[in-house]
Write a protein that holds these residues in place. Structure first.
Motif, mmCIF file in Angstrom:
data_model
loop_
_atom_site.group_PDB
_atom_site.id
_atom_site.type_symbol
_atom_site.label_atom_id
_atom_site.label_comp_id
_atom_site.label_asym_id
_atom_site.label_seq_id
_atom_site.Cartn_x
_atom_site.Cartn_y
_atom_site.Cartn_z
ATOM 1 N N ILE A 27 5.035 -15.097 -15.502
ATOM 2 C CA ILE A 27 4.981 -15.446 -14.075
ATOM 3 C C ILE A 27 5.006 -16.963 -13.905
ATOM 4 N N LYS A 28 4.287 -17.695 -14.737
ATOM 5 C CA LYS A 28 4.318 -19.164 -14.662
ATOM 6 C C LYS A 28 5.738 -19.674 -14.935
ATOM 7 N N THR A 29 6.393 -19.113 -15.938
ATOM 8 C CA THR A 29 7.758 -19.526 -16.272
ATOM 9 C C THR A 29 8.705 -19.260 -15.111
ATOM 10 N N LEU A 30 8.571 -18.119 -14.467
ATOM 11 C CA LEU A 30 9.418 -17.791 -13.315
ATOM 12 C C LEU A 30 9.207 -18.796 -12.186
ATOM 13 N N ILE A 31 7.957 -19.064 -11.845
ATOM 14 C CA ILE A 31 7.649 -19.997 -10.756
ATOM 15 C C ILE A 31 8.159 -21.407 -11.097
ATOM 16 N N TYR A 32 7.933 -21.846 -12.336
ATOM 17 C CA TYR A 32 8.430 -23.159 -12.765
ATOM 18 C C TYR A 32 9.955 -23.221 -12.714
ATOM 19 N N SER A 33 10.628 -22.105 -12.982
ATOM 20 C CA SER A 33 12.097 -22.106 -13.039
ATOM 21 C C SER A 33 12.740 -22.454 -11.696
ATOM 22 N N VAL A 68 -1.432 -14.763 -8.020
ATOM 23 C CA VAL A 68 -0.710 -15.883 -7.426
ATOM 24 C C VAL A 68 -0.998 -16.000 -5.935
ATOM 25 N N PHE A 69 -1.272 -17.230 -5.526
ATOM 26 C CA PHE A 69 -1.360 -17.589 -4.110
ATOM 27 C C PHE A 69 -0.134 -18.441 -3.802
ATOM 28 N N ILE A 70 0.536 -18.163 -2.699
ATOM 29 C CA ILE A 70 1.644 -18.991 -2.231
ATOM 30 C C ILE A 70 1.410 -19.277 -0.759
ATOM 31 N N GLY A 71 1.453 -20.551 -0.397
ATOM 32 C CA GLY A 71 1.252 -20.919 1.005
ATOM 33 C C GLY A 71 -0.076 -20.462 1.550
ATOM 34 N N LYS A 72 -1.122 -20.612 0.742
ATOM 35 C CA LYS A 72 -2.498 -20.258 1.127
ATOM 36 C C LYS A 72 -2.707 -18.763 1.295
ATOM 37 N N GLU A 73 -1.762 -17.954 0.855
ATOM 38 C CA GLU A 73 -1.847 -16.501 0.999
ATOM 39 C C GLU A 73 -1.904 -15.855 -0.381
ATOM 40 N N LEU A 74 -2.824 -14.924 -0.544
ATOM 41 C CA LEU A 74 -2.911 -14.175 -1.780
ATOM 42 C C LEU A 74 -1.727 -13.218 -1.847
ATOM 43 N N ILE A 75 -0.824 -13.459 -2.803
ATOM 44 C CA ILE A 75 0.361 -12.625 -2.947
ATOM 45 C C ILE A 75 0.073 -11.450 -3.863
ATOM 46 N N GLY A 76 -0.576 -11.709 -4.968
ATOM 47 C CA GLY A 76 -0.930 -10.635 -5.882
ATOM 48 C C GLY A 76 -0.595 -10.974 -7.313
ATOM 49 N N GLY A 77 -0.372 -9.922 -8.092
ATOM 50 C CA GLY A 77 -0.116 -10.060 -9.517
ATOM 51 C C GLY A 77 1.358 -9.999 -9.858
ATOM 52 N N PRO A 78 1.644 -9.699 -11.110
ATOM 53 C CA PRO A 78 3.037 -9.721 -11.570
ATOM 54 C C PRO A 78 3.936 -8.713 -10.861
ATOM 55 N N GLU A 80 3.810 -7.692 -7.743
ATOM 56 C CA GLU A 80 4.165 -8.215 -6.422
ATOM 57 C C GLU A 80 5.139 -9.383 -6.534
ATOM 58 N N ILE A 81 4.894 -10.272 -7.491
ATOM 59 C CA ILE A 81 5.770 -11.438 -7.669
ATOM 60 C C ILE A 81 7.170 -10.994 -8.081
ATOM 61 N N MET A 82 7.257 -10.090 -9.041
ATOM 62 C CA MET A 82 8.573 -9.626 -9.505
ATOM 63 C C MET A 82 9.295 -8.853 -8.408
ATOM 64 N N SER A 83 8.578 -8.081 -7.638
ATOM 65 C CA SER A 83 9.179 -7.357 -6.520
ATOM 66 C C SER A 83 9.773 -8.319 -5.497
ATOM 67 N N LEU A 84 9.025 -9.360 -5.154
ATOM 68 C CA LEU A 84 9.538 -10.368 -4.225
ATOM 69 C C LEU A 84 10.778 -11.050 -4.803
ATOM 70 N N HIS A 85 10.747 -11.330 -6.090
ATOM 71 C CA HIS A 85 11.881 -11.996 -6.738
ATOM 72 C C HIS A 85 13.126 -11.104 -6.694
ATOM 73 N N VAL A 86 12.969 -9.847 -7.058
ATOM 74 C CA VAL A 86 14.105 -8.911 -7.077
ATOM 75 C C VAL A 86 14.691 -8.733 -5.672
ATOM 76 N N PRO A 92 12.484 -17.979 -0.697
ATOM 77 C CA PRO A 92 12.172 -18.349 0.686
ATOM 78 C C PRO A 92 10.672 -18.566 0.926
ATOM 79 N N MET A 93 9.860 -17.784 0.247
ATOM 80 C CA MET A 93 8.411 -17.945 0.387
ATOM 81 C C MET A 93 7.969 -19.288 -0.201
ATOM 82 N N LEU A 94 8.526 -19.661 -1.339
ATOM 83 C CA LEU A 94 8.209 -20.961 -1.944
ATOM 84 C C LEU A 94 8.692 -22.112 -1.070
#
Length: 102
Positions: A27-33, A68-78, A80-86, A92-94
């Motif tokens: 997840i860190k690698t994805l966000i950094y990418s 992961v929190f994005i924009g002061k909002e609790l998004i969730g775990g892997p 949720e993050i992967m679902s948003l990415h797919v 757009p959230m970032l």
């Protein structure tokens, strides 16, 4: 839960992680990418890591990392993050959180 929430709201992207967790690394690698520079709290390296882990579990995150929190909002775990990415919604959230610029 107050500490986790407060820390999660301090920066555009905050990741609660463990240095030995492969999903945290992914997840860190994805966000950094995308060019984001998240604040990362490695629970196994923080002096209050056990307290933070208890709070994350109390928020319903089992396993407790990554979270992961994005924009002061609790998004969730892997999941949720992967679902948003797919779905094409992570970038757009970032952008909205001003974590990245295009």
């Amino acid at each position: 839960m107050a500490i986790v929430t407060r820390l999660g709201e301090e920066y555009p992207v905050v990741i609660f992680s463990k240095s030995s967790c492969c999903m945290s690394h992914s997840i860190k690698t994805l966000i950094y990418s995308f060019g984001a520079n998240p604040i990362v709290y490695e629970l196994d390296e923080c002096s209050n890591g056990q307290q933070l882990e208890k709070e994350l579990k109390a928020l319903g995150h089992k396993p407790s990392v990554p979270v992961v929190f994005i924009g002061k909002e609790l998004i969730g775990g892997p999941n949720e993050i992967m679902s948003l990415h797919v779905k094409g919604k992570l970038v757009p959230m970032l952008l909205k959180a001003k974590a990245i610029w295009i």
